[in-house]
Design a protein around this motif. Sequence first.
Motif, short mmCIF file in Angstrom:
data_model
loop_
_atom_site.label_atom_id
_atom_site.label_comp_id
_atom_site.label_asym_id
_atom_site.label_seq_id
_atom_site.Cartn_x
_atom_site.Cartn_y
_atom_site.Cartn_z
N ARG A 117 -17.80 -69.33 63.07
CA ARG A 117 -17.94 -68.45 61.90
C ARG A 117 -18.76 -69.12 60.81
N PHE A 168 -22.48 -69.30 61.95
CA PHE A 168 -23.13 -67.99 61.87
C PHE A 168 -23.38 -67.59 60.41
N ALA A 169 -22.55 -68.06 59.48
CA ALA A 169 -22.81 -67.81 58.07
C ALA A 169 -24.05 -68.58 57.61
N ASP A 213 -26.61 -69.47 59.71
CA ASP A 213 -27.75 -68.94 60.46
C ASP A 213 -27.28 -67.73 61.23
N GLU A 214 -27.62 -66.55 60.74
CA GLU A 214 -27.17 -65.32 61.40
C GLU A 214 -27.73 -65.17 62.80
N ASN A 215 -28.76 -65.95 63.14
CA ASN A 215 -29.34 -65.91 64.48
C ASN A 215 -28.81 -67.01 65.39
N GLN A 249 -26.69 -68.94 68.16
CA GLN A 249 -26.31 -68.46 69.50
C GLN A 249 -25.25 -69.38 70.10
N LEU A 282 -28.55 -73.32 66.60
CA LEU A 282 -28.88 -72.68 65.34
C LEU A 282 -30.08 -73.38 64.73
#
Length: 180
Positions: free
Chosen positions: A40, A43-44, A46-48, A50, A58
Amino acid sequence: MAWLRTIVTACVLAAPALAQDAPKVPDSPEPPMTYERLGRILFALDENAQPAGTGFQLTISGVPMLVVTDRTADRMRAMVPLRPAEGLTAEDMMRMMQANFDTALDARYAVAKGRLWAVFIHPLSPLKKDQLISSLGQTVNIARTYGTLYTGGALQFGGGDSPGIQRQLIEELLEKGEEI
């Protein structure tokens, strides 16, 4: 033993400055870091990002990074590949070891699988969110400054060689400037 006394003195003198910039302790304790919580946070950043096996791929500030976890060993590792290890000179290795002592901070230069890496390695569950984010930034910074300043971008821990080496560049430039 005079050399040891010099290093200890420099470290002790640097400690109050480091303590002033230490992160504030939160009022309520954070939950333990888990693979899911780590994901989490990543992803905050780097929204991309994986998922990749037991970790994540990332990009932070244009620098590709791999973060891997080992739940059984309760460890995590953030890694940025820098270059093949073949061809590293003794001077390169010495400078990286000096930086690992005083300017790389929580990140480190490391060699594994025939490559030079910028890395951050830590136990997973006690890792705090801000500590993770800061350390990822430091890892990106030592990757970016490899071959130049070799710095994590935050404070320098006293007692090492890096400040003198970095000051040497300024002295050389000032000397060149005297001719103008």
